[in-house]
Scaffold this motif. Sequence first.
Motif, short mmCIF file in Angstrom:
data_model
loop_
_atom_site.label_atom_id
_atom_site.label_comp_id
_atom_site.label_asym_id
_atom_site.label_seq_id
_atom_site.Cartn_x
_atom_site.Cartn_y
_atom_site.Cartn_z
N GLY A 197 0.83 -1.20 0.00
CA GLY A 197 0.00 0.00 0.00
C GLY A 197 0.86 1.25 0.00
O GLY A 197 2.09 1.18 -0.09
N PHE A 198 0.21 2.40 0.09
CA PHE A 198 0.93 3.68 0.07
C PHE A 198 1.34 4.10 1.49
O PHE A 198 0.63 3.85 2.46
CB PHE A 198 0.03 4.77 -0.51
CG PHE A 198 -0.11 4.73 -2.00
CD1 PHE A 198 0.76 5.43 -2.82
CD2 PHE A 198 -1.13 3.99 -2.59
CE1 PHE A 198 0.63 5.39 -4.20
CE2 PHE A 198 -1.28 3.96 -3.97
CZ PHE A 198 -0.40 4.66 -4.78
N HIS A 199 2.51 4.76 1.57
CA HIS A 199 2.91 5.49 2.77
C HIS A 199 2.85 6.99 2.48
O HIS A 199 3.16 7.41 1.35
CB HIS A 199 4.36 5.16 3.17
CG HIS A 199 4.54 3.79 3.74
ND1 HIS A 199 5.08 2.76 3.02
CD2 HIS A 199 4.28 3.30 4.97
CE1 HIS A 199 5.14 1.67 3.77
NE2 HIS A 199 4.65 1.97 4.96
N ILE A 203 -4.37 2.48 2.20
CA ILE A 203 -4.84 2.65 0.83
C ILE A 203 -3.81 2.07 -0.13
O ILE A 203 -2.61 2.32 -0.01
CB ILE A 203 -5.08 4.15 0.53
CG1 ILE A 203 -6.24 4.68 1.39
CG2 ILE A 203 -5.37 4.38 -0.95
CD1 ILE A 203 -6.41 6.18 1.34
N TYR A 204 -4.28 1.31 -1.12
CA TYR A 204 -3.37 0.66 -2.05
C TYR A 204 -3.74 0.88 -3.51
O TYR A 204 -3.04 0.41 -4.41
CB TYR A 204 -3.28 -0.84 -1.76
CG TYR A 204 -4.57 -1.60 -1.94
CD1 TYR A 204 -4.84 -2.32 -3.10
CD2 TYR A 204 -5.54 -1.61 -0.93
CE1 TYR A 204 -6.02 -3.02 -3.26
CE2 TYR A 204 -6.72 -2.31 -1.08
CZ TYR A 204 -6.96 -3.01 -2.24
OH TYR A 204 -8.14 -3.71 -2.40
N GLU A 205 -4.82 1.62 -3.77
CA GLU A 205 -5.26 1.90 -5.14
C GLU A 205 -5.18 3.40 -5.41
O GLU A 205 -5.52 4.22 -4.55
CB GLU A 205 -6.68 1.40 -5.35
CG GLU A 205 -6.82 -0.12 -5.25
CD GLU A 205 -8.26 -0.57 -5.31
OE1 GLU A 205 -8.53 -1.56 -6.01
OE2 GLU A 205 -9.11 0.06 -4.64
N GLU A 206 -4.75 3.75 -6.60
CA GLU A 206 -4.53 5.15 -6.98
C GLU A 206 -5.79 5.99 -6.83
O GLU A 206 -5.76 7.09 -6.25
CB GLU A 206 -4.00 5.21 -8.41
CG GLU A 206 -3.76 6.61 -8.93
CD GLU A 206 -3.30 6.62 -10.37
OE1 GLU A 206 -2.93 7.71 -10.86
OE2 GLU A 206 -3.33 5.55 -11.02
N GLU A 257 -0.15 -4.00 -10.11
CA GLU A 257 -1.30 -3.90 -9.21
C GLU A 257 -1.03 -4.58 -7.88
O GLU A 257 -0.43 -5.65 -7.82
CB GLU A 257 -2.51 -4.56 -9.88
CG GLU A 257 -3.78 -4.56 -9.05
CD GLU A 257 -4.87 -5.42 -9.67
OE1 GLU A 257 -5.97 -5.46 -9.10
OE2 GLU A 257 -4.61 -6.06 -10.72
N ILE A 258 -1.46 -3.94 -6.80
CA ILE A 258 -1.50 -4.59 -5.49
C ILE A 258 -2.86 -5.26 -5.37
O ILE A 258 -3.90 -4.59 -5.41
CB ILE A 258 -1.29 -3.59 -4.34
CG1 ILE A 258 0.12 -2.99 -4.40
CG2 ILE A 258 -1.51 -4.26 -2.98
CD1 ILE A 258 0.37 -1.90 -3.37
N ILE A 259 -2.86 -6.57 -5.25
CA ILE A 259 -4.13 -7.31 -5.15
C ILE A 259 -4.57 -7.42 -3.70
O ILE A 259 -5.74 -7.22 -3.36
CB ILE A 259 -3.98 -8.69 -5.80
CG1 ILE A 259 -3.74 -8.53 -7.30
CG2 ILE A 259 -5.23 -9.55 -5.55
CD1 ILE A 259 -3.37 -9.80 -8.01
N ASN A 260 -3.63 -7.75 -2.82
CA ASN A 260 -3.92 -7.87 -1.39
C ASN A 260 -3.06 -6.87 -0.62
O ASN A 260 -1.84 -6.95 -0.62
CB ASN A 260 -3.61 -9.30 -0.90
CG ASN A 260 -4.45 -10.34 -1.61
OD1 ASN A 260 -5.67 -10.30 -1.56
ND2 ASN A 260 -3.80 -11.26 -2.29
N SER A 261 -3.72 -5.92 0.03
CA SER A 261 -2.98 -4.91 0.79
C SER A 261 -2.46 -5.50 2.09
O SER A 261 -2.96 -6.51 2.58
CB SER A 261 -3.89 -3.72 1.09
OG SER A 261 -4.99 -4.12 1.90
#
Length: 727
Positions: free
Chosen positions: A224-226, A335-338, A358-362
């Motif tokens: 995910g995002f930092h 959050i892991y999706e743009e 793509e990140i499928i599983n965060s």
Amino acid sequence: MCHFTYKIRLKGLVQGVGMRPFIYTLALKLGLKGEVFNDGFGVQIKLNASENTLESFLELLRQDLPPLARIDELKITQENFENFLKFRIVNSQQSPKKSPLLSDFNLCLECKKEFYDVKNPRYLYPFITCTHCGPRFSIINNLPYDRKNTSMRHFVMCEFCQNEYENPLNRRFHAQPISCPNCAIPVFLKDKNGAVLACQNEAFKLCAKFLKEGKIVAIKGLGGFHLMCDAFNENALKALRERKNRPLKPFALMCKDIKEARALAHINQDEANLLTSKVAPIVLLKAKKVPDLIAPNVDKIGIFLAYTPLHLLLFEYFKGVLVATSANLSGESIIYEENSLRQKLGEVFDYYLDYEREIINSSDDSIAQIINGKTMYLRTSRALNPRYLSLDFSKRKKPLLALGAELKNEFVIFYENKLLISPYLGDLKSLDVRERFEKLLGFFKELYDLEFEELLCDKHPHFDYVKDFKKCVLYPISHHYAHFCAAYFEAGFKGEILGFIFDGTGYGNDGRIWGGEILKGDLEKYERIGHFESFKLINGDVKNIRNLALSVIFHYDLKEEATEFLSKIPSIKFRNLEKIYENSTLYTSSLGRIIDAFGSIVFDLTHSSYEAQIGLMCEKFYDKKLNLTYNFSFENGIIDFKEAFLGALKDDKTRAVTGFFNGLANCMFELSEGKKVLVSGGVFQNKTLLELLRKKGLDYFVPLEFPCNDSSIALGQMVHFLKCAKD
């Protein structure tokens, strides 16, 4: 001469870890013929071998497994002879899908060496990986773990990568995330509206420039995002706290290497080993000198090292330390999706660094600390969970689901005589976390073809997430007994044992809020033999810690001693609160709430800003050289804590905190009667308390692998039920 073919089935963490090339190399070394392949159960080997050669093969197999591999079950059968001409690796075989999934791991030393080698084709490549490291769980769609079943299926390998991928003697043999600069995963730096500002290497250079200028950048990691900013830029820190509405909770720091980490914190060898391990968790450490805006009013900081090549490349251009906090709204999932990032946090960050895979599983970062020389995990996610455990005491055949707790949720699935422990999910009060829970549970149900007729849940009658399973038979299990059972299971105890279960909140068998419990029992039964004295609550808002303190003052009739404290409350408000207290029917025995009330008085706080704030502040003021102890008396199963509050109302911070901790430790030691005990619950995440208990001579077991907080409630529910199950 070989007259038989031996079939060897391996179960455990054996896919995507370099097991097949390892076995291939081992077979060539011993001159064996046969084959190896992945299937839905794990790894299957066929060998033409004599009995002696088979023993040699198995001995070498066990001695030198690949770094990420773990064998939970090894089964050998003897079959009719097959005339293999050589040893070969064959394509994955389809069968019922039972194989465990691996989590995502820290960059391995071999890849790190290549990353910094100017002569290597993957020099400074932000997605360098092999079968010993990198993404697994975050990119998988289905089993078996083949590239076509991952988010790498969209990327075509170049000839160089294809040759390595197909070479059984290469450590990138069937490394599903493999790529290189010739078939690179695109990277972009974008503004908050999604406009591309730079690509590939230039994106990292511009990102570093913005960070140095004090900008806040959302950076996509493994799970995910930092949200990241310069840890020593005061304006950036102020902006991040203001925009994220996070006034006091400490920020985690990401350092390039252990040298930079040592400049910020006191780090012993055990802590250094943990920071640089394949898990690479956030490690809680004693701070040296960091800006107050990073960790206000406490002397602990969480540090982790750059664990992906993407982060390492950023540090090539950014010279310094970065704040790295999960990109999420308060109480929600990472959050892991743009699109979600821009919708939810568009007013928080200035720019974001994204890549096309793509990140499928965060997954969140795991968190740990060193206690008495051992690693204690406080959050189990990246590089740890999902986790699979084999059981040896259950006869049950049907799948079973333990829902766990409402807070810090992880769920547990039982199937095929093993447990699957989910990654950390968060607080199910949040709709966003509930959706993540449902998505991940659905993923595992589909992956392993599972349906549940029975569910295990907390006894609390008002947990909404339980109502989503109307068609299932529910078995409610006591919250604090689940804590007890999870610790009992990890310790491997036999027979009856005493347990101190101290936390913030849990529904008690009497309908009251428990949290300061002394239990005696085993995995099948227990009794509550003692607890902290119950007191009324003014309301259910546990963040209003001044009201908690006021409740204790009313309970022990300390208004005269609390004149100075009470003078800060307007007279009309005080009278109203007193009336609310008199009419309240809400009681608690929670030590977590007692500590918060104590902290409100000692530190002059009206509200807590985050969970464990008071505990962390207490650690800063505890003085191990001060010989002061408040008395916690025990009579008729009740622990009286009046003297601690008398001390809080008259003593300074250091004396009050020291007296409280010493008194609590002495009380526990006396109640243990010199016998081994278990301790669990969120209160025992406090390092100062645990080290003090050891110093006092208490012989205790505290959970280390499975968090002592509510994350392990599902594990406790499951092992209790399975131990009692008859079918």
